[in-house]
Motif scaffolding. Structure first.
Motif, PDB file in Angstrom:
ATOM      1  N   THR A   2      10.549  -4.803 -12.865  1.00  0.00           N
ATOM      2  CA  THR A   2      11.059  -5.321 -11.601  1.00  0.00           C
ATOM      3  C   THR A   2      10.638  -6.779 -11.428  1.00  0.00           C
ATOM      4  O   THR A   2       9.856  -7.312 -12.223  1.00  0.00           O
ATOM      5  N   GLU A   3      11.113  -7.423 -10.366  1.00  0.00           N
ATOM      6  CA  GLU A   3      10.800  -8.828 -10.133  1.00  0.00           C
ATOM      7  C   GLU A   3       9.307  -9.068 -10.003  1.00  0.00           C
ATOM      8  O   GLU A   3       8.805 -10.108 -10.393  1.00  0.00           O
ATOM      9  N   GLY A  79      19.760  -8.261  -6.499  1.00  0.00           N
ATOM     10  CA  GLY A  79      18.488  -8.258  -7.207  1.00  0.00           C
ATOM     11  C   GLY A  79      18.611  -8.546  -8.680  1.00  0.00           C
ATOM     12  O   GLY A  79      19.686  -8.861  -9.184  1.00  0.00           O
TER      13      GLY A  79
END
Length: 125
Positions: A2-3, A79
């Motif tokens: 994920t980020e 995202g």
């Protein structure tokens, strides 16, 4: 990944349909809903050897925890995610689709008459 750098397993499938010989699908199931990304077959193949892609889909060979992987970076307005696919799985997938439709012969698999009919039915904006 994920980020924020967290790692999470996500169920997914690579899919190829010889009726659409230039494309591959990456179908992700992070929850109850599935998300499908469609991109060029050649992008996936190129990305196993070196960095490939611009825009929403970028692919590159990589190593993660001592394993050979192919990193698929996806970005959208909602995202961004970096997915690590085992390089052996991607190589086997590419080998299987190469056996179905050899690289450079994709146009032979296209029903050009059907494509033209679709274009004629599509209204111009």
């Amino acid at each position: 990944m994920t980020e924020d750098g967290a790692r999470a397993a996500v169920a997914g499938t690579l899919r190829y349909d010889p009726a659409d010989p230039f494309a591959v699908e990456l179908i992700l199931r992070p929850g109850r809903e599935s998300i499908t990304w469609i991109f060029a077959r050649s992008l996936l193949a190129d990305g196993t050897q070196s960095r490939a892609g611009t825009g929403d889909v970028r692919i590159r060979p990589n190593r993660s925890h001592g394993r050979a992987v192919v990193t698929v970076s996806l970005s959208s307005p909602s995202g961004r995610a970096d997915l690590e696919l085992p390089r052996s799985v991607v190589a086997r997938f590419l080998s299987e689709i190469e056996a179905q439709v050899p690289t450079g012969r994709e146009s032979d698999s296209v029903d050009w008459d059907a494509e033209l009919r679709t274009l004629w039915r599509t209204p111009n904006p």
